[in-house]
Scaffold this motif. Structure first.
Motif, PDB file in Angstrom:
ATOM      1  N   PRO A   6      40.896  33.636  46.381  1.00  0.00           N
ATOM      2  CA  PRO A   6      41.351  33.906  45.011  1.00  0.00           C
ATOM      3  C   PRO A   6      40.303  33.444  43.991  1.00  0.00           C
ATOM      4  O   PRO A   6      39.581  32.472  44.224  1.00  0.00           O
ATOM      5  CB  PRO A   6      42.630  33.073  44.869  1.00  0.00           C
ATOM      6  CG  PRO A   6      43.026  32.700  46.260  1.00  0.00           C
ATOM      7  CD  PRO A   6      41.791  32.711  47.088  1.00  0.00           C
ATOM      8  N   ARG A  32      41.977  38.825  42.795  1.00  0.00           N
ATOM      9  CA  ARG A  32      42.854  38.430  41.688  1.00  0.00           C
ATOM     10  C   ARG A  32      44.198  39.085  41.958  1.00  0.00           C
ATOM     11  O   ARG A  32      44.266  40.300  42.123  1.00  0.00           O
ATOM     12  CB  ARG A  32      42.303  38.901  40.347  1.00  0.00           C
ATOM     13  CG  ARG A  32      43.219  38.504  39.181  1.00  0.00           C
ATOM     14  CD  ARG A  32      42.692  38.967  37.837  1.00  0.00           C
ATOM     15  NE  ARG A  32      41.532  38.162  37.465  1.00  0.00           N
ATOM     16  CZ  ARG A  32      40.553  38.593  36.675  1.00  0.00           C
ATOM     17  NH1 ARG A  32      40.584  39.816  36.196  1.00  0.00           N
ATOM     18  NH2 ARG A  32      39.544  37.811  36.367  1.00  0.00           N
ATOM     19  N   HIS A  33      45.230  38.286  42.046  1.00  0.00           N
ATOM     20  CA  HIS A  33      46.582  38.777  42.370  1.00  0.00           C
ATOM     21  C   HIS A  33      46.584  39.541  43.692  1.00  0.00           C
ATOM     22  O   HIS A  33      47.261  40.562  43.839  1.00  0.00           O
ATOM     23  CB  HIS A  33      47.142  39.646  41.247  1.00  0.00           C
ATOM     24  CG  HIS A  33      47.137  38.991  39.906  1.00  0.00           C
ATOM     25  ND1 HIS A  33      47.898  37.878  39.614  1.00  0.00           N
ATOM     26  CD2 HIS A  33      46.430  39.268  38.789  1.00  0.00           C
ATOM     27  CE1 HIS A  33      47.674  37.516  38.362  1.00  0.00           C
ATOM     28  NE2 HIS A  33      46.777  38.329  37.845  1.00  0.00           N
ATOM     29  N   LYS A  35      44.289  41.403  44.976  1.00  0.00           N
ATOM     30  CA  LYS A  35      43.492  42.633  44.995  1.00  0.00           C
ATOM     31  C   LYS A  35      42.017  42.287  44.884  1.00  0.00           C
ATOM     32  O   LYS A  35      41.633  41.412  44.096  1.00  0.00           O
ATOM     33  CB  LYS A  35      43.892  43.547  43.836  1.00  0.00           C
ATOM     34  CG  LYS A  35      45.315  44.038  43.945  1.00  0.00           C
ATOM     35  CD  LYS A  35      45.678  44.925  42.799  1.00  0.00           C
ATOM     36  CE  LYS A  35      47.143  45.344  42.915  1.00  0.00           C
ATOM     37  NZ  LYS A  35      47.589  46.074  41.748  1.00  0.00           N
TER      38      LYS A  35
END
Length: 98
Positions: A6, A32-33, A35
Protein backbone atom coordinates in the motif's frame (compact mmCIF):
# COMPACT_ATOMS: atom_id res chain seq x y z
CA UNK A 1 5.15 -11.89 -9.67
CA UNK A 2 5.62 -8.44 -8.17
CA UNK A 3 5.53 -7.59 -4.50
CA UNK A 4 2.52 -5.36 -3.69
CA UNK A 5 2.50 -2.74 -0.96
CA UNK A 6 0.00 0.00 0.00
CA UNK A 7 1.14 3.56 -0.75
CA UNK A 8 1.03 4.54 2.93
CA UNK A 9 3.42 1.72 3.84
CA UNK A 10 5.60 2.38 0.77
CA UNK A 11 6.20 5.96 1.95
CA UNK A 12 7.59 4.69 5.21
CA UNK A 13 9.71 1.98 3.59
CA UNK A 14 10.91 3.68 0.40
CA UNK A 15 14.65 3.13 1.02
CA UNK A 16 14.06 -0.56 1.72
CA UNK A 17 11.87 -0.93 -1.37
CA UNK A 18 14.54 0.67 -3.55
CA UNK A 19 17.10 -1.79 -2.20
CA UNK A 20 14.77 -4.73 -2.91
CA UNK A 21 14.38 -3.55 -6.50
CA UNK A 22 18.04 -2.67 -7.17
CA UNK A 23 19.81 -5.44 -5.29
CA UNK A 24 17.14 -8.12 -4.99
CA UNK A 25 15.86 -7.86 -8.57
CA UNK A 26 12.27 -7.55 -7.31
CA UNK A 27 9.48 -5.53 -8.87
CA UNK A 28 7.27 -3.63 -6.45
CA UNK A 29 3.71 -2.50 -7.18
CA UNK A 30 2.44 0.32 -4.99
CA UNK A 31 -1.32 0.17 -4.48
CA UNK A 32 -4.02 2.56 -3.32
CA UNK A 33 -7.27 1.03 -2.05
CA UNK A 34 -6.03 -2.34 -3.36
CA UNK A 35 -5.59 -1.09 -6.95
CA UNK A 36 -2.18 -0.82 -8.64
CA UNK A 37 -0.94 2.77 -8.71
CA UNK A 38 2.73 2.69 -9.74
CA UNK A 39 5.52 0.16 -10.08
CA UNK A 40 9.11 0.31 -8.94
CA UNK A 41 11.41 -1.46 -11.39
CA UNK A 42 15.15 -1.39 -11.91
CA UNK A 43 16.67 0.97 -14.46
CA UNK A 44 17.67 -2.10 -16.50
CA UNK A 45 14.04 -3.33 -16.55
CA UNK A 46 12.86 0.13 -17.64
CA UNK A 47 15.42 0.25 -20.44
CA UNK A 48 14.32 -3.20 -21.69
CA UNK A 49 10.68 -2.09 -21.58
CA UNK A 50 11.40 1.08 -23.55
CA UNK A 51 13.44 -0.82 -26.13
CA UNK A 52 10.68 -3.38 -26.62
CA UNK A 53 8.12 -0.58 -27.13
CA UNK A 54 10.27 1.03 -29.81
CA UNK A 55 10.83 -2.30 -31.54
CA UNK A 56 7.10 -3.05 -31.51
CA UNK A 57 6.30 0.33 -33.15
CA UNK A 58 8.83 -0.33 -35.91
CA UNK A 59 7.39 -3.80 -36.45
CA UNK A 60 3.83 -2.45 -36.78
CA UNK A 61 4.88 0.13 -39.35
CA UNK A 62 6.80 -2.39 -41.44
CA UNK A 63 3.93 -4.91 -41.21
CA UNK A 64 1.36 -2.35 -42.35
CA UNK A 65 3.62 -1.28 -45.20
CA UNK A 66 4.04 -4.90 -46.31
CA UNK A 67 0.31 -5.63 -46.17
CA UNK A 68 -0.87 -2.54 -48.05
CA UNK A 69 1.86 -1.38 -50.43
CA UNK A 70 0.94 1.80 -52.28
CA UNK A 71 3.47 3.99 -54.08
CA UNK A 72 1.99 7.38 -53.16
CA UNK A 73 0.62 6.40 -49.74
CA UNK A 74 3.88 4.77 -48.62
CA UNK A 75 5.75 8.07 -48.83
CA UNK A 76 3.02 9.85 -46.88
CA UNK A 77 3.02 7.14 -44.20
CA UNK A 78 6.77 7.57 -43.71
CA UNK A 79 6.50 11.37 -43.83
CA UNK A 80 3.83 11.55 -41.13
CA UNK A 81 4.68 8.35 -39.21
CA UNK A 82 1.24 6.85 -39.84
CA UNK A 83 1.09 3.14 -39.02
CA UNK A 84 -2.49 2.39 -40.15
CA UNK A 85 -5.44 3.94 -41.89
CA UNK A 86 -9.20 3.81 -41.36
CA UNK A 87 -11.50 2.55 -44.10
CA UNK A 88 -15.27 2.32 -44.02
CA UNK A 89 -16.80 -1.17 -44.09
CA UNK A 90 -18.02 -2.51 -47.43
CA UNK A 91 -21.19 -0.69 -48.49
CA UNK A 92 -19.90 2.63 -47.15
CA UNK A 93 -22.82 3.03 -44.74
CA UNK A 94 -22.77 3.55 -41.02
CA UNK A 95 -22.94 0.57 -38.74
CA UNK A 96 -26.28 -0.24 -37.14
CA UNK A 97 -26.80 1.34 -33.78
CA UNK A 98 -24.78 4.50 -34.45
Amino acid sequence: MAYEIPVTQARAELAELINRVVYGGERVVVTRHGKPLVALVSAADLQRLEESETGADDQVISTVSAVRPSASAAGERRRFGIAAEHRRPEGGGRSPGR
